[in-house]
Motif scaffolding. Structure first.
Motif, PDB file in Angstrom:
ATOM      1  N   TYR A 123       0.878  -1.046  -0.017  1.00  0.00           N
ATOM      2  CA  TYR A 123      -0.180  -0.029   0.004  1.00  0.00           C
ATOM      3  C   TYR A 123       0.736   1.327   0.009  1.00  0.00           C
ATOM      4  N   ASP A 124       1.889   1.307   0.814  1.00  0.00           N
ATOM      5  CA  ASP A 124       3.004   2.486   0.859  1.00  0.00           C
ATOM      6  C   ASP A 124       3.364   2.757  -0.426  1.00  0.00           C
ATOM      7  N   GLY A 125       3.871   1.492  -1.430  1.00  0.00           N
ATOM      8  CA  GLY A 125       4.515   1.651  -2.703  1.00  0.00           C
ATOM      9  C   GLY A 125       3.259   2.274  -3.596  1.00  0.00           C
ATOM     10  N   LEU A 126       2.129   1.660  -3.680  1.00  0.00           N
ATOM     11  CA  LEU A 126       1.104   2.112  -4.362  1.00  0.00           C
ATOM     12  C   LEU A 126       0.519   3.375  -4.197  1.00  0.00           C
ATOM     13  N   SER A 127       0.748   3.967  -3.022  1.00  0.00           N
ATOM     14  CA  SER A 127       0.189   5.259  -2.594  1.00  0.00           C
ATOM     15  C   SER A 127       1.498   6.291  -3.276  1.00  0.00           C
ATOM     16  N   LYS A 128       2.635   5.816  -3.164  1.00  0.00           N
ATOM     17  CA  LYS A 128       3.545   6.827  -3.635  1.00  0.00           C
ATOM     18  C   LYS A 128       3.321   6.957  -5.211  1.00  0.00           C
ATOM     19  N   LEU A 129       3.203   5.826  -5.622  1.00  0.00           N
ATOM     20  CA  LEU A 129       2.869   6.258  -7.437  1.00  0.00           C
ATOM     21  C   LEU A 129       1.631   6.962  -7.340  1.00  0.00           C
ATOM     22  N   LEU A 130       0.480   6.849  -6.732  1.00  0.00           N
ATOM     23  CA  LEU A 130      -0.732   7.826  -6.908  1.00  0.00           C
ATOM     24  C   LEU A 130      -0.481   9.098  -6.338  1.00  0.00           C
ATOM     25  N   LYS A 131       0.253   9.247  -5.356  1.00  0.00           N
ATOM     26  CA  LYS A 131       0.755  10.595  -5.006  1.00  0.00           C
ATOM     27  C   LYS A 131       1.556  11.351  -6.208  1.00  0.00           C
TER      28      LYS A 131
ATOM     29  N   ALA B 157      -4.531   8.634  -3.030  1.00  0.00           N
ATOM     30  CA  ALA B 157      -3.144   8.331  -2.825  1.00  0.00           C
ATOM     31  C   ALA B 157      -2.606   8.238  -1.223  1.00  0.00           C
TER      32      ALA B 157
ATOM     33  N   PRO C  24      -2.179   5.077   1.909  1.00  0.00           N
ATOM     34  CA  PRO C  24      -2.108   3.611   1.958  1.00  0.00           C
ATOM     35  C   PRO C  24      -3.295   3.270   2.807  1.00  0.00           C
TER      36      PRO C  24
ATOM     37  N   LEU D 174      -6.341   3.011   0.527  1.00  0.00           N
ATOM     38  CA  LEU D 174      -6.139   1.914  -0.219  1.00  0.00           C
ATOM     39  C   LEU D 174      -6.426   0.520   0.460  1.00  0.00           C
TER      40      LEU D 174
ATOM     41  N   LEU E   2       7.723  -2.732  -6.061  1.00  0.00           N
ATOM     42  CA  LEU E   2       6.454  -3.521  -5.980  1.00  0.00           C
ATOM     43  C   LEU E   2       6.543  -4.868  -6.361  1.00  0.00           C
TER      44      LEU E   2
END
Lengths: 218, 218
Positions: free
Chosen positions: A11-19, B22, B24, B27, B103
């Motif tokens: 989730y951290d990685g994914l939210s970084k992308l989205l940010k 965005a 975590p 998400l 990821l």
DNA sequence: CAATTATTCAATAGATTTATTGAATAATTT
DNA sequence: AAATTATTCAATAAATCTATTGAATAATTG
């Protein structure tokens, strides 16, 4: 790795992308880069950003696997990292524009303003190219045209359109296109040309969508 | 509306949506809601969030057209706004997991840790359901099973699996599944069952992906 | 090799996002 | 009606994001 750790890491990685995506200027840059690579200078010219600021935004996207860069002489050229990203980006846009009332409204108002309600869909265009003798007009800046365009299209950049009016036939039906849904060049072209008595409509979407469609159906 | 204004409005709106995604925790909440509606309490239980904080995150998503809510008695139940959103969300995840090295690495490490490399794809599963006499095991909490599950699946929630071992046949091949790629229940089930001598594999993806696939192919 | 050019770096202030706390609300049960 | 329960609200401090400024770097030109 325990379950909780794994989830947190994902989730951290994914939210970084989205940010990295979640900023209006960065979205505008993505839109620009969806037609081909641009130097930082090129981006500064068509946005309201300062040089340093544009550079920073680009670096944010670079470190998050959204864009890549190459250096040539003085210039650093940025481009989208790959077509898979473009595909995801367009899915997001499509969702936002069709499901979020606020954006749908803005979009529709824009379209009505331009009286371009009888826009042509990509499918219709494919049909017309095969069966009719139409004039397909690419009104983006010529650099973008050179970098890639719909087969058979003629390049007449918006800012040269007025001067080149004489060279355009009034007999053929004209379809104008530019970039994706946020690009207003095609709307301007339709307005200008129809005022001058041409039979003209715009493509509902733009070159990036057309390109994606070709890739998907290959 | 001028071109510049229009673009700004679109990019602002789009970036608001992406900002709402965005984070975590948000998400994680989306992932939970992708199996069906949940009360705020339900979300608090499986995340590390405080009540007030969970409520705030939910409100951010509600005001950005990601989730919707309904009130029943004391409880407020939240759920994803529609299947189109779920589809976009899964596109993003798929991109992130396959294109972002960081990821991808986390994901692969997790899979190796669980020795679940011979996971079954959705296509394979469809095939097996038709042609083999398998036992399809849904190891999510029973509420989620009741809300929706793959046709033919049997519900044995992970926390009851140990006790129910005797009631499971050792003759059939077992396929365990839970939620999407971030759900580790199925991995735990595979580990436990194979230690006990069962012939068991996990579904590569989960119920939300299966559901989306059915929707897309209809 | 000095000057020019395109870009990046580093520091900073202002804006936004987030978690925490404790109080407020609204539906239900006693 | 009072007490209980699930949720939301409002205020605040800490963390993060963003734009601006001016200096630094690296490639090219004179």
């Amino acid at each position: 790795m325990k379950g909780r750790e794994f989830k947190d890491a994902m989730y951290d990685g994914l939210s970084k992308l989205l940010k990295a995506l979640a900023n209006p200027y960065r979205l505008e840059i993505i839109e620009m880069l969806s037609q081909g690579e641009k130097s930082v200078e090129g981006i500064v010219q068509t946005t309201n950003l300062s040089f340093a600021n544009a550079s920073q935004h680009l670096q944010v996207m670079k470190s998050n696997n959204i864009v890549k860069s190459r250096k040539e002489g003085h210039y650093v050229y940025y481009s989208l990292i790959n077509d898979d990203f473009l595909s995801v980006y367009q899915h997001i846009i499509k969702y936002a524009v069709s499901e979020i009332a606020e954006l749908e409204k803005i979009m529709n108002r824009q379209r009505e303003d331009n009286k371009s309600l009888n826009a042509v869909s990509i499918e219709e265009l494919e049909n017309m190219i095969e069966n009719k003798n139409i004039l397909l007009l690419d009104v983006r800046p010529s650099v973008e045209f050179e970098f890639g365009h719909i087969t058979g299209a003629v390049s007449v950049p918006m800012n040269e359109l007025m001067e080149q009016l004489k060279s355009i036939s009034k007999d053929k039906e004209i379809i104008a296109y530019c970039r994706g849904p946020f690009c207003v060049l095609a709307d301007e072209a339709v307005k200008l040309l129809s005022e001058q008595g041409f039979n003209v409509r715009r493509l509902d979407e733009g070159y990036p969508e057309w390109k994606m469609k070709q890739l998907e159906t290959n």
